[in-house]
Design an enzyme around this catalytic site. Structure first.
Site, short mmCIF file in Angstrom:
data_model
loop_
_atom_site.label_atom_id
_atom_site.label_comp_id
_atom_site.label_asym_id
_atom_site.label_seq_id
_atom_site.Cartn_x
_atom_site.Cartn_y
_atom_site.Cartn_z
N ASP A 23 0.74 -1.84 -0.10
CA ASP A 23 0.02 0.05 0.17
C ASP A 23 0.68 1.44 0.29
O ASP A 23 2.59 1.12 -0.07
CB ASP A 23 -0.85 -0.22 0.97
CG ASP A 23 0.09 -0.53 2.11
OD1 ASP A 23 0.98 -0.51 2.42
OD2 ASP A 23 -1.05 -0.86 3.32
N ASP A 80 -7.49 -2.13 14.23
CA ASP A 80 -9.35 -1.90 13.32
C ASP A 80 -9.21 -3.52 12.63
O ASP A 80 -10.44 -3.76 12.16
CB ASP A 80 -9.69 -0.73 12.66
CG ASP A 80 -8.96 -0.69 11.71
OD1 ASP A 80 -8.16 -1.29 10.88
OD2 ASP A 80 -9.32 0.95 10.76
N HIS A 121 -7.83 -4.05 10.13
CA HIS A 121 -7.19 -4.35 9.03
C HIS A 121 -5.90 -4.65 7.91
O HIS A 121 -4.64 -4.94 8.43
CB HIS A 121 -6.98 -2.08 7.95
CG HIS A 121 -5.77 -1.52 8.53
ND1 HIS A 121 -6.25 -0.60 9.32
CD2 HIS A 121 -5.04 -1.80 8.25
CE1 HIS A 121 -4.70 -0.17 9.77
NE2 HIS A 121 -3.50 -1.10 8.72
N GLU A 127 -9.85 -0.97 4.69
CA GLU A 127 -10.02 -0.67 6.52
C GLU A 127 -11.41 -1.89 6.06
O GLU A 127 -12.09 -2.82 5.45
CB GLU A 127 -11.11 0.55 6.40
CG GLU A 127 -9.75 1.23 5.67
CD GLU A 127 -9.01 1.32 7.55
OE1 GLU A 127 -8.59 0.39 8.13
OE2 GLU A 127 -7.97 2.56 7.83
#
Ligand code: GLP
Length: 287
Positions: free
Chosen positions: A94, A163, A165, A170
């Site tokens: 990413d 979270d 990810h 996400e």
């Protein structure tokens, strides 16, 4: 004469689907290895990567950023001493959108600093998604084509966000998603603010390999260290498959190695089984 293949009748298909839901042993499951600490985890993964590169000098590595994989990259330097790395290829997971690639926190800079330079890799063979605003709308397709041209990713290193990810997928990301632009959650921006001078400097958008892209790598190696990862890690490894926990997508992959320290393993319900299985791991079986 060769045996005839008989397709299952509809009723049989239904009953085998039921078995899949009720009998855990029908699921391919990730191997979870609980290590004493980050350094031990880094060495374990680095030795597997080094073994793979020795066997396949043009191995295609999937590279993760963040703090988690750093012990792997550090341990790779001695593990690969004297090995010709001129043909090793790599794809980052990413990149931030709209951050100058020369910014010290762009993932291009991080990969250069933490992986390419210490190992002496050929920078032309290490790709990072192009997060520059100019052209970002097509950067995903271009990246997907480059991965395909390289023959796919052999070993994908992954961290996990608090979270849940992976990459920058996400919560809510489709399991079929491909490389594309995403909006970061506030939680991720807060988590990553430590790398920037102020939280406002953390970009709002990113471009990330999709969950569908990640699932096409031959081998996934997910690392997690520290108690802040315990809940997300347990949800990813043992929780239900859910786009709300993007890391749970790893349960769909037939070859996953999860390397965690005691703190990150704290919420795993089957920790004792993982320790027992690893202690009894057959000698012939690599990671
Ligand atoms: C970052 C990266 C992920 C990484 C995760 C955890 O934002 N995009 O690839 O796995 O979040 O980061 P860290 O390893 O620093 O905890």
């Amino acid at each position: 004469s060769s045996p005839r293949v008989r397709l299952p009748q509809r009723s049989e298909r239904r009953s085998s689907a039921l078995k899949l839901q009720t009998k855990e042993r029908f699921f391919p499951m990730a191997e979870v290895i609980i290590v004493p600490g980050r350094e031990a985890g880094g060495k374990l993964v680095a030795s597997e990567i080094a073994r793979r590169i020795r066997a396949t000098p043009d191995l295609v590595l999937g590279l993760a950023t963040g703090s988690t994989p750093l012990p792997v990259y550090q341990a790779l330097v001695p593990a690969l001493a004297g090995v010709d790395l001129s043909t090793v290829r790599g794809f980052a997971l990413d990149e931030y959108v709209g951050l100058d690639p020369a910014h010290p926190q762009s993932y291009r800079s991080v990969i250069t600093r933490e992986v390419v330079e210490p190992l002496g890799l050929d920078p032309a063979r290490i790709r990072v998604p192009d997060g520059r605003l100019d052209g970002v709308a097509h950067a995903g397709e271009i990246y997907e084509a480059a991965i395909m041209d390289a023959g796919g990713i052999a070993l994908q290193i992954l961290g996990i966000g608090t979270d849940g990810h992976i990459g920058f997928n996400e919560p809510g990301s489709s399991f079929a998603s491909r490389t594309r632009v995403k909006t970061l959650t506030e939680q991720t921006r807060t988590d990553n603010a430590r790398f920037f001078a102020s939280p406002d400097e953390v970009p709002m958008h990113c471009i990330t390999q999709g969950l569908g892209t990640i699932l096409e790598a031959d081998h996934l190696v997910l690392l997690a260290f520290g108690s802040s990862k315990a809940a997300a890690l347990a949800a990813a490894v043992e929780g239900p498959l859910s786009a709300s926990v993007p890391g749970s997508a790893i349960q769909l992959h037939p070859h996953v190695t999860v390397v965690v320290d005691e703190d990150a393993a704290a919420e795993l319900a089957r920790a004792e089984y993982y320790r027992y299985a690893y202690a009894n791991k057959p000698d012939w079986q690599g990671l």
